[in-house]
Design an enzyme around this catalytic site. Structure first.
Site, PDB file in Angstrom:
ATOM      1  N   ASN A 161      43.484 -15.951  65.730  1.00  0.00           N
ATOM      2  CA  ASN A 161      44.525 -16.368  64.456  1.00  0.00           C
ATOM      3  C   ASN A 161      45.445 -16.580  64.915  1.00  0.00           C
ATOM      4  O   ASN A 161      46.341 -16.038  66.191  1.00  0.00           O
ATOM      5  CB  ASN A 161      44.315 -15.225  64.549  1.00  0.00           C
ATOM      6  CG  ASN A 161      45.028 -14.809  63.008  1.00  0.00           C
ATOM      7  OD1 ASN A 161      44.391 -15.584  62.034  1.00  0.00           O
ATOM      8  ND2 ASN A 161      46.243 -14.711  62.802  1.00  0.00           N
ATOM      9  N   GLU A 162      45.713 -18.232  64.384  1.00  0.00           N
ATOM     10  CA  GLU A 162      47.111 -18.657  64.669  1.00  0.00           C
ATOM     11  C   GLU A 162      47.634 -19.394  66.116  1.00  0.00           C
ATOM     12  O   GLU A 162      47.683 -18.259  66.801  1.00  0.00           O
ATOM     13  CB  GLU A 162      47.971 -17.836  63.463  1.00  0.00           C
ATOM     14  CG  GLU A 162      47.300 -17.516  62.414  1.00  0.00           C
ATOM     15  CD  GLU A 162      48.617 -17.876  61.310  1.00  0.00           C
ATOM     16  OE1 GLU A 162      49.269 -17.157  61.591  1.00  0.00           O
ATOM     17  OE2 GLU A 162      48.653 -18.189  59.865  1.00  0.00           O
ATOM     18  N   GLU A 318      44.132 -19.541  54.361  1.00  0.00           N
ATOM     19  CA  GLU A 318      45.077 -18.378  54.354  1.00  0.00           C
ATOM     20  C   GLU A 318      45.995 -18.992  53.399  1.00  0.00           C
ATOM     21  O   GLU A 318      47.104 -20.324  53.611  1.00  0.00           O
ATOM     22  CB  GLU A 318      45.973 -17.780  55.345  1.00  0.00           C
ATOM     23  CG  GLU A 318      45.170 -16.683  56.418  1.00  0.00           C
ATOM     24  CD  GLU A 318      46.039 -15.971  57.555  1.00  0.00           C
ATOM     25  OE1 GLU A 318      47.301 -16.091  56.899  1.00  0.00           O
ATOM     26  OE2 GLU A 318      45.169 -16.077  58.422  1.00  0.00           O
ATOM     27  N   GLU A 366      52.668  -4.771  57.455  1.00  0.00           N
ATOM     28  CA  GLU A 366      52.276  -6.174  56.736  1.00  0.00           C
ATOM     29  C   GLU A 366      52.349  -5.570  55.223  1.00  0.00           C
ATOM     30  O   GLU A 366      51.474  -6.101  53.593  1.00  0.00           O
ATOM     31  CB  GLU A 366      50.765  -6.616  56.630  1.00  0.00           C
ATOM     32  CG  GLU A 366      51.583  -7.765  58.147  1.00  0.00           C
ATOM     33  CD  GLU A 366      50.075  -8.748  58.058  1.00  0.00           C
ATOM     34  OE1 GLU A 366      49.200  -8.747  58.291  1.00  0.00           O
ATOM     35  OE2 GLU A 366      50.837 -10.344  58.526  1.00  0.00           O
ATOM     36  N   PHE A 368      53.652  -4.648  52.213  1.00  0.00           N
ATOM     37  CA  PHE A 368      54.381  -5.230  50.838  1.00  0.00           C
ATOM     38  C   PHE A 368      54.159  -6.327  51.781  1.00  0.00           C
ATOM     39  O   PHE A 368      54.914  -7.465  50.818  1.00  0.00           O
ATOM     40  CB  PHE A 368      56.601  -5.344  51.592  1.00  0.00           C
ATOM     41  CG  PHE A 368      56.461  -4.012  51.845  1.00  0.00           C
ATOM     42  CD1 PHE A 368      56.330  -2.487  50.681  1.00  0.00           C
ATOM     43  CD2 PHE A 368      57.108  -3.735  53.049  1.00  0.00           C
ATOM     44  CE1 PHE A 368      56.971  -1.640  51.502  1.00  0.00           C
ATOM     45  CE2 PHE A 368      57.876  -2.101  53.017  1.00  0.00           C
ATOM     46  CZ  PHE A 368      56.905  -1.145  52.158  1.00  0.00           C
ATOM     47  N   HIS A 369      53.307  -7.091  51.817  1.00  0.00           N
ATOM     48  CA  HIS A 369      53.046  -8.398  51.590  1.00  0.00           C
ATOM     49  C   HIS A 369      51.891  -8.975  50.598  1.00  0.00           C
ATOM     50  O   HIS A 369      50.945  -7.618  50.618  1.00  0.00           O
ATOM     51  CB  HIS A 369      51.912  -9.035  52.844  1.00  0.00           C
ATOM     52  CG  HIS A 369      51.215 -10.446  53.486  1.00  0.00           C
ATOM     53  ND1 HIS A 369      50.440 -10.962  52.326  1.00  0.00           N
ATOM     54  CD2 HIS A 369      51.691 -11.143  53.940  1.00  0.00           C
ATOM     55  CE1 HIS A 369      51.039 -12.696  52.459  1.00  0.00           C
ATOM     56  NE2 HIS A 369      52.108 -12.553  53.878  1.00  0.00           N
TER      57      HIS A 369
HETATM   58  C1  GLA Z   1      49.727 -15.080  59.424  1.00  0.00           C
HETATM   59  C2  GLA Z   1      48.326 -14.219  59.861  1.00  0.00           C
HETATM   60  C3  GLA Z   1      47.646 -13.242  59.153  1.00  0.00           C
HETATM   61  C4  GLA Z   1      49.001 -12.474  57.921  1.00  0.00           C
HETATM   62  C5  GLA Z   1      49.839 -13.809  57.291  1.00  0.00           C
HETATM   63  C6  GLA Z   1      50.883 -12.968  56.441  1.00  0.00           C
HETATM   64  O1  GLA Z   1      49.359 -16.129  58.761  1.00  0.00           O
HETATM   65  O2  GLA Z   1      47.463 -15.694  60.308  1.00  0.00           O
HETATM   66  O3  GLA Z   1      47.275 -12.129  59.764  1.00  0.00           O
HETATM   67  O4  GLA Z   1      49.659 -12.063  59.341  1.00  0.00           O
HETATM   68  O5  GLA Z   1      50.278 -14.500  58.594  1.00  0.00           O
HETATM   69  O6  GLA Z   1      51.627 -13.902  55.837  1.00  0.00           O
END
Ligand code: GLA
Length: 684
Positions: A161-162, A318, A366, A368-369
């Protein structure tokens, strides 16, 4: 004059079995009791969800103890989704190794530049050059690929992931050893390394490989060539981790493999290099709330992502339905804003519109996301917007595979961004990212769609190439730009360009020497301004008005170029500020100061005239992008203003959602969006 974009055949290398725009998000069922899963799947159907990303942070559950695997819960989740016809983008969970892993291999923790060891209890990469991390990451990826590689619900692999977030550089002992190996492979000998890094400066000469280290904290500024190589190395280590997992998956599964990039937002990864490794390019994008025109930054990220995909469609893996949780002030999206965001991505080539995340988390960092299904449940604005967007995208299946048209390229070279970002430059006010964003903004306001391109790439099809921040430019890339101009292209180069080579070494012959033929001008001296100081330019605006520059000026020496604008004040008063050079069949422009997006307008209109670039003529903040394949052209029109707008379209154009026929003009409501389709071959 260059050949413009020609619509080609529909791109067909897309996800197996999906001929719709992908719609959905990250789904984390492991955070919920199983009875909630049934409800999730029913609501997904209601929202038009056809793809979810799962398993991204599930390592601790999938392998609760070293070598002991538990896939039963994941089997149930995937089967449940399959039963509802929802496809799966299956993650490898390697962005968050389990507690047992770090207990067993404490040395696999990332070490920050100041020596701080980053501990467990959050998420994030283990040291990417740790052999133990790589071994365990490949093993879990292999087990997943063996088990689900031909499951009919799974259509895509989502590795890690990222990469590069939250930390891109690691200074651990593993990095130390791997950096030496990487340097040995790059330079062969210690003499080669000493020469490339210019180690005679400040007496840094190395006599033994054991003396060569990662650029940890130093008393004064560290060797910039070493820093630049460390940035390259750090990126290469992350990419090696990706490639190792990808290849492990490919041994058991024929499905495409992606990993989610963070175009523009992640300085740790050289995206053009990553683009060559993935099967499908995908991106995550979050609005920066403090930026009032963040839809322009969104468009820039989308265009960069498409360019990394080589112009092919890509996936938005995303974004957020409303506010995020990690900014100082997490502003909620206004009604209609998310729809505009989604369609801007679609128009710029995204064939997937996905969110983080499906259902808002109750626990953890997360909570509050925003999510597709918020804590407030289905009786909420967000949910209603999510359902409406899903229904709309469901009408647009035939846009999938078409390509976004762009006849202008902005240069993007991560190595140059790394190099320019190092310390002790002539002015800290001259920022590469700001320059790129400002030129992008000018083009966006003019309604000119752009690709991003590496300076060494084939640029021959573009009418105009703009180099807003080419501080580091290799001799080869400069020769490529020169060929582009000679072949009939229009090139616009902005200040502080081609200062150094690949080792952050000033070019032989002085600043900008390799672009002398293309631009007909040389830089004698950089003349940065004091903070908040400005200067004027004369001769640029047709009206005779002066143009205001800031931050920077240069003393130029002409070698063939014509002077188009002069400094009216400042350290180079009366001297050349903007030049134009006819070379071969093309033209090379040079701008030696910093202009904001407004002040760039008169220069850009002259440059457009040379290049044959036509502006949209639409009111500011009405965004129009076009995608096409051989059969049809789609116009995606997004009105960011609070008054209705009219967008001219060809007769016979049809609203792609309502099928209503327009009469040569499409009304786009205030804050609204229209997607219009014209069959090609019909009169324009
Ligand atoms: C990133 C991550 C996700 C999440 C988002 C929140 O994009 O890949 O897992 O944490 O940020 O904005």
């Amino acid at each position: 004059m260059k050949t413009p974009f020609v619509p080609g055949p529909r791109y067909s290398g897309w996800l197996p079995g999906l001929d719709a725009v992908c719609y959905g998000g990250d789904y984390n069922p492991e955070q919920w009791p199983e009875e909630v899963w049934e409800q999730d799947v029913a609501l997904m159907a209601q929202a038009g969800v056809n793809l979810v990303s799962i398993g991204i942070f599930s390592w601790a559950l999938l392998e609760p103890r070293d070598g002991e695997f538990d896939f039963a819960w994941l089997d149930r989740v995937i089967d449940l989704l399959h039963g509802a016809g929802i496809r799966v983008d299956l993650g490898t969970p390697t962005a968050s190794p389990p507690a047992w892993f770090f207990r067993q291999y404490p040395d696999a923790r990332v070490v920050a530049k100041d020596g701080t060891v980053l501990g467990f209890g959050s998420r994030g990469m283990a040291a990417p050059s740790s052999a133990a991390y790589r071994k365990h990451a490949v093993r879990i990826a292999t087990r997943l690929a063996e088990r689900y590689g031909d499951h009919p619900a799974v259509v895509l692999w989502h590795v890690h992931n990222e990469y590069g977030a939250p930390v891109g550089e690691d200074f651990s002992v593993h990095a130390q050893t791997a950096f030496r190996d990487w340097l040995r492979a790059r330079y062969g000998t210690l003499d080669g390394l000493n020469a490339a890094w210019g180690t005679r400066f400040w007496g840094q000469v190395y006599g033994d490989w054991q003396e060569v280290g990662v650029p940890s904290a130093t008393p004064s500024v560290a060797n910039p060539a070493q820093r630049l190589d460390f940035a390259r190395f750090s990126d290469a280590m992350l990419r090696e981790c990706f490639v190792a997992e990808r290849d492990a998956i490919r041994a058991h599964s024929a499905l495409p493999v992606t990993t989610n990039f963070m175009a523009v937002a992640c300085p740790a990864t050289d995206l053009f290099a990553w683009g060559r490794e993935v099967d499908i390019v995908s991106n995550d994008h979050y609005l920066w709330a403090a930026d009032e025109r963040n839809y322009v930054t969104l468009a820039q990220a989308a265009d960069l992502t498409r360019s990394v995909a080589g112009g092919k469609p890509w996936m938005l893996l995303e974004h957020s339905t409303s506010g995020v949780n990690w900014q100082p002030r997490n502003v909620a999206k206004k009604a209609g804003e998310e729809r505009r965001n989604a369609f801007s991505h679609l128009g710029r080539g995204a064939d997937a519109i996905m969110f983080f995340q499906w259902r808002a988390s109750r626990s953890g960092a997360e909570k509050f996301h925003s999510a597709m299904l918020p804590h407030a449940g289905t009786d909420s604005r967000i949910w209603r917007e999510v359902v409406a967007l899903g229904a709309e995208l469901g009408q647009l299946g035939d846009i999938v595979g078409s390509r976004t048209r762009a006849d202008v390229a902005l240069l993007w070279d991560q190595e140059s961004l790394w190099a320019q970002g190092l310390e002790w430059r002539p002015s800290e006010d001259l920022q590469a990212g700001e320059r790129i964003q400002t030129f992008y903004d000018r083009l966006w306001r003019d309604g000119v769609s752009v690709d991003f391109a590496h300076p060494a790439a084939d640029l021959s099809r573009y009418r105009l190439v703009v180099a807003p921040a080419s501080y580091l430019l290799t001799a080869e890339a400069a020769a490529n730009l020169t060929r582009y101009v000679e072949g009939g292209g229009t090139l616009l180069v902005s200040c502080f360009a081609a200062a150094v080579d690949e080792n952050d070494r000033v070019h032989e012959g002085g600043f900008m020497a390799p672009l002398r033929d293309a631009l007909g001008v040389q830089v004698e001296e950089y003349l940065p301004l004091r903070e908040n100081e400005s200067l004027t330019l004369t001769g640029l605006a047709e009206s005779g008005a002066t143009v205001t520059g800031t931050v920077w000026a240069e003393a130029l020496t002409l070698s063939g170029a014509d002077v188009v604008g002069r400094y009216g004040s400042g350290p180079a008063e009366g001297e050349a500020a903007v030049t134009r050079h006819a070379r071969g069949a093309g033209v090379g422009w040079y701008l030696s100061t910093v202009l904001d997006a407004d002040e760039l307008a008169p220069l850009m209109s002259r440059v457009y005239a040379d290049a044959g670039v036509v502006t949209s003529g639409l009111p500011e903040d009405v965004e129009v992008v076009r995608r096409a394949d051989v059969d049809a052209e789609w116009t995606v029109a997004i009105n960011h203003t609070d008054t209705p707008a009219r967008v001219p379209v060809a007769p016979g154009t049809v609203d792609a959602v309502t099928r209503e026929v327009t009469d040569g003009e499409a009304q786009v409501p205030a804050g609204g969006v229209r997607v219009l389709r014209r069959a090609l071959g019909e009169p324009a």
